[in-house]
Design a protein around this motif. Sequence first.
Motif, mmCIF file in Angstrom:
data_model
loop_
_atom_site.group_PDB
_atom_site.id
_atom_site.type_symbol
_atom_site.label_atom_id
_atom_site.label_comp_id
_atom_site.label_asym_id
_atom_site.label_seq_id
_atom_site.Cartn_x
_atom_site.Cartn_y
_atom_site.Cartn_z
ATOM 1 N N GLN A 130 0.856 -1.195 0.000
ATOM 2 C CA GLN A 130 0.000 0.000 0.000
ATOM 3 C C GLN A 130 0.891 1.246 0.000
ATOM 4 O O GLN A 130 1.715 1.430 0.894
ATOM 5 C CB GLN A 130 -0.893 0.002 1.239
ATOM 6 C CG GLN A 130 -1.580 1.338 1.482
ATOM 7 C CD GLN A 130 -2.908 1.173 2.186
ATOM 8 O OE1 GLN A 130 -3.921 0.910 1.561
ATOM 9 N NE2 GLN A 130 -2.886 1.291 3.497
ATOM 10 N N MET A 131 0.697 2.117 -0.985
ATOM 11 C CA MET A 131 1.574 3.278 -1.097
ATOM 12 C C MET A 131 1.383 4.249 0.066
ATOM 13 O O MET A 131 0.274 4.461 0.548
ATOM 14 C CB MET A 131 1.362 3.992 -2.430
ATOM 15 C CG MET A 131 2.031 3.241 -3.581
ATOM 16 S SD MET A 131 1.746 3.999 -5.171
ATOM 17 C CE MET A 131 2.831 5.429 -5.077
ATOM 18 N N ALA A 132 2.501 4.825 0.487
ATOM 19 C CA ALA A 132 2.471 5.876 1.504
ATOM 20 C C ALA A 132 1.826 7.128 0.894
ATOM 21 O O ALA A 132 1.558 7.170 -0.304
ATOM 22 C CB ALA A 132 3.897 6.163 1.962
ATOM 23 N N ASP A 133 1.589 8.119 1.723
ATOM 24 C CA ASP A 133 0.927 9.357 1.269
ATOM 25 C C ASP A 133 1.900 10.189 0.424
ATOM 26 O O ASP A 133 2.468 11.184 0.872
ATOM 27 C CB ASP A 133 0.449 10.146 2.504
ATOM 28 C CG ASP A 133 -0.266 11.438 2.127
ATOM 29 O OD1 ASP A 133 -0.290 11.798 0.929
ATOM 30 O OD2 ASP A 133 -0.779 12.102 3.046
ATOM 31 N N MET A 134 2.095 9.742 -0.826
ATOM 32 C CA MET A 134 3.109 10.369 -1.688
ATOM 33 C C MET A 134 2.826 11.830 -2.039
ATOM 34 O O MET A 134 3.761 12.629 -2.083
ATOM 35 C CB MET A 134 3.316 9.538 -2.963
ATOM 36 C CG MET A 134 3.982 8.183 -2.727
ATOM 37 S SD MET A 134 5.469 8.258 -1.706
ATOM 38 C CE MET A 134 6.545 9.249 -2.715
ATOM 39 N N PRO A 135 1.552 12.210 -2.288
ATOM 40 C CA PRO A 135 1.340 13.630 -2.612
ATOM 41 C C PRO A 135 1.853 14.557 -1.505
ATOM 42 O O PRO A 135 2.538 15.543 -1.781
ATOM 43 C CB PRO A 135 -0.179 13.728 -2.796
ATOM 44 C CG PRO A 135 -0.585 12.344 -3.223
ATOM 45 C CD PRO A 135 0.326 11.415 -2.468
ATOM 46 N N THR A 136 1.554 14.228 -0.241
ATOM 47 C CA THR A 136 2.012 15.069 0.865
ATOM 48 C C THR A 136 3.532 15.008 1.009
ATOM 49 O O THR A 136 4.193 16.041 1.211
ATOM 50 C CB THR A 136 1.335 14.629 2.192
ATOM 51 O OG1 THR A 136 -0.072 14.614 1.985
ATOM 52 C CG2 THR A 136 1.697 15.552 3.337
ATOM 53 N N ILE A 137 4.087 13.808 0.901
ATOM 54 C CA ILE A 137 5.544 13.647 1.028
ATOM 55 C C ILE A 137 6.257 14.462 -0.057
ATOM 56 O O ILE A 137 7.245 15.157 0.216
ATOM 57 C CB ILE A 137 5.941 12.150 0.973
ATOM 58 C CG1 ILE A 137 5.423 11.431 2.234
ATOM 59 C CG2 ILE A 137 7.455 11.972 0.822
ATOM 60 C CD1 ILE A 137 5.478 9.915 2.192
ATOM 61 N N MET A 138 5.739 14.442 -1.276
ATOM 62 C CA MET A 138 6.382 15.189 -2.372
ATOM 63 C C MET A 138 6.269 16.694 -2.166
ATOM 64 O O MET A 138 7.197 17.441 -2.476
ATOM 65 C CB MET A 138 5.764 14.801 -3.727
ATOM 66 C CG MET A 138 6.029 13.374 -4.171
ATOM 67 S SD MET A 138 7.730 12.781 -3.989
ATOM 68 C CE MET A 138 8.594 13.870 -5.120
ATOM 69 N N THR A 139 5.133 17.128 -1.628
ATOM 70 C CA THR A 139 4.956 18.566 -1.376
ATOM 71 C C THR A 139 5.994 19.054 -0.364
ATOM 72 O O THR A 139 6.653 20.079 -0.575
ATOM 73 C CB THR A 139 3.527 18.833 -0.838
ATOM 74 O OG1 THR A 139 2.606 18.331 -1.806
ATOM 75 C CG2 THR A 139 3.277 20.314 -0.620
ATOM 76 N N ILE A 140 6.153 18.291 0.715
ATOM 77 C CA ILE A 140 7.121 18.672 1.750
ATOM 78 C C ILE A 140 8.548 18.594 1.188
ATOM 79 O O ILE A 140 9.373 19.488 1.399
ATOM 80 C CB ILE A 140 6.958 17.776 3.008
ATOM 81 C CG1 ILE A 140 5.574 18.023 3.638
ATOM 82 C CG2 ILE A 140 8.081 18.024 4.023
ATOM 83 C CD1 ILE A 140 5.182 17.057 4.749
#
Length: 372
Positions: free
Chosen positions: A138-148
């Motif tokens: 299950q993928m981690a919360d990539m949109p938030t991780i990429m934003t940070i």
Amino acid sequence: MSLSVPFLDLVSQYQTIQDEMESTATRVLRSGHYVLGDEVATFERSFATYCGVRYCVGLNTGTSAIHTALLAAGIGPGDEVITVPMTFVATVSAILYSGAKPILIDVDPATWTMNVNQLEHAITRKTRAIVPVHLHGQMADMPTIMTIAKKKGLVVIEDAAQAHGSEYDGKRPGQYGDLACYSFYPGKNLGACGEGGAVVTNSEEYATKAKMLRDWGQDRKYHHVLKGFNYRLDALQAALLSVKLRYIEIWTHSRRRIAESYFNRLEQHRERIKLPASPAQIRHVYHVYSVQIARRDRIQKALHDRNIGTAIHYPVPVHLQPAYADLGYKKGDFPVAEELGETFLSLPMFPELTEQQVASVCDALISTCNRD
Ligand SMILES: *Cc1c(COP(=O)(O)O)cnc(C)c1O
């Protein structure tokens, strides 16, 4: 008497593609070309396409994939790399191989992947990279991780060793991060008949560096521009992986069907058996179907006595492993990871599992819980 169900059965899958696998193996054995070469290049092209990225570099293990990705991104001594304690130790070890310091943050109690609310707080002047782990597929919360990461100028390297074909908002590992790392260990969703791994990326620079690093840092024969490694993928594994890649969508579909059946059969017992979260934007690939359960060890033993195979991914988070005590963490530092270690129970999961077997696992689990 209920059906006996193994935790994992690699032979039944092999039998479904045996002729193709054996003719492929024979072709490679007769070719005289055993390391890198055309078979590897062919697999790399198809796996890059499958991942929706431009480049794939085949490697000998998933662990060396993470190590290679870190080095390709220029990470080394003096740098800090943020990851999670609820993972296989290879994630943290590969960071140590690079010379960087692993900094751990806890996982989210609902999704079991990196708790993005703790991410910014863990970033220091030394932080260079984030390694989210797509636990159980299950993928981690990539949109938030990429934003940070973008805001702070950090590299993101996805540990996708368990997540072949997983999606978050329709994008797969490697389509978010600067690089993503896969393992083809036999039990993984795409498994070799031996060891294998890959780095995927959209960056030509990272791909070129990764290719050099896996083969002693050569840009041409006997001209070593980087201090590299022997991390090469062999032709036999690549050719066999190319065969299996043609079936992975079917196998992933089966895994999802089995997960749905587990959900339907266990849903009424959610008070006692906590099921994996399935947020709408994430397409899980169920490398592992894990539940959370109180008095897990007794339940596991009772299931074992009824010939139901189970496993635990993972019983002891990395920060409490003796070998990693020198990271400086202690019990209580990551309460969610620690609780998961005590309550996780992975149920049988492989594409060839039958509906009767799933029913048998669920009946045994429910009756064991009721008696416990
Ligand atoms: C399997 C795995 C690895 C390591 O892959 P190998 O091919 O065994 O070296 C790394 N991270 C995670 C999360 C894994 O499950």
